[in-house]
Every structure is written in structure tokens, then in C-alpha cells.
Design an enzyme around this catalytic site. Structure first.
Site, short mmCIF file in Angstrom:
data_model
loop_
_atom_site.label_atom_id
_atom_site.label_comp_id
_atom_site.label_asym_id
_atom_site.label_seq_id
_atom_site.Cartn_x
_atom_site.Cartn_y
_atom_site.Cartn_z
N ASP A 54 0.90 -1.34 -0.07
CA ASP A 54 -0.05 -0.14 0.02
C ASP A 54 0.80 1.34 0.04
O ASP A 54 1.99 1.28 0.71
CB ASP A 54 -0.96 -0.09 1.17
CG ASP A 54 -0.24 0.03 2.47
OD1 ASP A 54 -0.17 1.01 3.01
OD2 ASP A 54 -0.26 -1.00 3.06
N ASP A 62 -9.23 3.46 6.00
CA ASP A 62 -7.98 3.68 7.03
C ASP A 62 -8.46 4.24 8.39
O ASP A 62 -8.44 5.58 8.47
CB ASP A 62 -7.14 4.20 6.37
CG ASP A 62 -5.39 4.22 7.29
OD1 ASP A 62 -5.51 3.92 8.46
OD2 ASP A 62 -4.56 4.96 6.64
N GLU A 104 -7.50 4.82 12.24
CA GLU A 104 -6.51 4.50 13.30
C GLU A 104 -5.90 5.73 14.09
O GLU A 104 -6.79 6.40 14.15
CB GLU A 104 -5.12 3.89 12.44
CG GLU A 104 -4.91 4.84 11.30
CD GLU A 104 -3.49 4.74 10.56
OE1 GLU A 104 -2.43 4.50 11.53
OE2 GLU A 104 -3.70 4.60 9.40
#
Ligand SMILES: *[C@@H]1O[C@H](CO)[C@@H](O)[C@H](O)[C@H]1NC(C)=O
Length: 233
Positions: free
Chosen positions: A32, A121, A123
Site C-alpha cells: 500500500d 483507514d 487508526e
């Protein structure tokens, strides 16, 4: 993907005391990437045996990755299976607003066998309050809003990229996405470790923040056909 720094320090420390074990990875390999990697030679990446690439598209509602288009086109031309990801800022606007921004800037999906479902994503906050100042129930609602908006528009649920630690802390270890959203866990170790509640397995595993190819190193938990099936929906 900002999980990198601390974990790579820990990994370096761990490798300094134990001799490294070479883990044979038979599953489809991936990377990624974002603008941080700059120009990527996707033909070399493909020749190295990489099957898939997740490419950063957006953050919040104010950031479009300047390399997204060139990365996406380059990965496509090299024959890689690819998808886009969105870095969540749950403190700045609603999940629906951010899903729509992601969809409008590369995060879309079609059942063509080469496009992976978009990834959320979610986090550690890079620059502010832990859990972005949201309660666990507000965080779950935000993710639900993003996920449902994405699913309504595309027909598939987004992949959720996170760490078990963050998920446990910031969602109260919610099990409510396990039956719908594929999981992508960042965990820099030789085995996957404890998963968040509900998920019996992870679909993707980000196992290192550097390696033979640019960007973070990932693998798909299954066969190449399984990876293609995910890209078919
Ligand atoms: C991969 O998936 C299988 C089930 O398909 C599961 O048994 C296994 O634990 C998974 N591996 C990881 C690393 O989650």
C-alpha cells in the site's frame, strides 16, 4: 498508513535480540502506497511477484493524494489488482460526507475483477485527541455511516484497515462490522495476533512498513482466485 513508526522501532528492537525468522509467504502479496512513495515502477513491482496494491486517494474532506491518479493508472497498466483507501478524520465531518468525498475522488468500485473494495483507514489520530475525541459509540456510528454510504453507492462494504489496539480502545472492540466488512489488520510480527471482536480471520494483513517493494507490505489471506473474487464483489 501511519501505524508505521512505532512498530518498526519495536520490530527493529525485536530483531536485534532474536535472530530473524524468514517467513515463507505463499499468499498473494501486496503493497500500500501514497504520495510518500512518489513515483513507483509498477512493472518491477509486478515482476517481483506482487499481486495487488492499495493506493491512497483521500483524507477527511480536504486532501486528495497528488499521486493517486498516476499510481492508479500505473498499477492498472502493469496488470495489478488495485483499490483505493481513505484516511478517516472522524472529528472533522460525518462518515457519509467522507465516504462521498472518497467516492468522488477515486474511491469508487466496480465488479471487474481488478478493483478491490475501497478501504477505510481508521487508526491513531496523527495530530490530536485520542480516538479523535469521540466516544466509542459515536465512533461506531461514524464508521457505520461511512460504511453504509459506501455500500449504498457501490454495492460492497468497504474494507476496514485498523489495528486491534486502536479498534479496542476507540470502538470499545465493536463486533458489529465483522459480518459485513472485510478486515485489514496492521500488525508487524510473524503472526497475526489477536483480532478485533467478531472477525474470525483477517482478509488482509499489513505485516511490515518496508520490504522488497515500495510502501507497506501486505498479504491477502487466501488464494489468488479468492483475491479476484473480492474484486468481483
Ligand atoms: C486466514 O483465513 C482462514 C480462514 O479462511 C483463517 O483460518 C486464518 O486464521 C486466517 N489467517 C489470518 C492470518 O487471519
Amino acid at each position: 498508513m501511519r501505524y508505521s513508526a512505532l512498530s518498526s522501532l519495536l520490530l527493529t528492537a525485536a530483531l536485534a535480540v532474536a535472530s530473524p525468522t524468514v517467513v515463507k509467504r505463499a499468499n498473494p502479496q501486496g503493497i500500500d502506497i501514497s504520495n510518500y512513495q512518489g513515483t513507483v515502477d509498477f512493472n518491477t513491482v509486478k515482476a517481483n511477484g506482487v499481486s495487488f496494491v492499495y493506493i491512497k486517494a483521500t483524507e477527511g474532506t480536504t486532501f486528495i493524494d497528488s499521486y493517486f491518479s498516476s499510481h492508479y493508472v500505473g498499477a492498472t497498466n502493469a496488470g495489478l489488482i488495485r483499490g483505493a483507501y481513505h484516511f478517516a478524520h472522524p472529528d472533522s465531518s460525518s462518515g457519509a460526507t467522507q465516504a462521498n468525498y472518497f467516492l468522488a475522488h477515486g474511491g469508487g468500485w466496480s465488479s471487474d475483477g481488478i478493483t478491490l473494495p475501497g478501504a477505510l483507514d481508521i487508526e491513531y489520530n496523527p495530530s490530536g485527541a485520542e480516538c479523535y475525541g469521540l466516544s466509542a459509540s459515536s465512533m461506531v456510528s461514524w464508521i457505520r455511516d461511512f460504511s453504509n454510504t459506501y455500500q449504498s453507492a457501490t454495492g460492497v462494504y468497504p474494507v476496514i484497515y485498523t489495528t486491534t489496539d486502536w479498534w479496542t480502545t476507540c470502538t470499545g472492540n465493536s463486533a458489529s462490522f465483522a459480518s459485513t466488512n472485510p478486515l485489514w489488520i496492521a500488525h508487524y510480527a510473524s503472526s497475526i495476533g489477536t483480532l478485533p471482536a467478531g472477525w474470525a480471520y483477517t482478509t488482509f494483513w499489513q505485516y511490515a512498513d518496508s520490504g522488497a517493494d515500495p510502501g507497506d507490505q501486505d498479504e491477502f489471506n487466501g488464494s489468488l482466485q479468492g483475491l479476484k473474487n473480492l474484486a468481483l464483489g
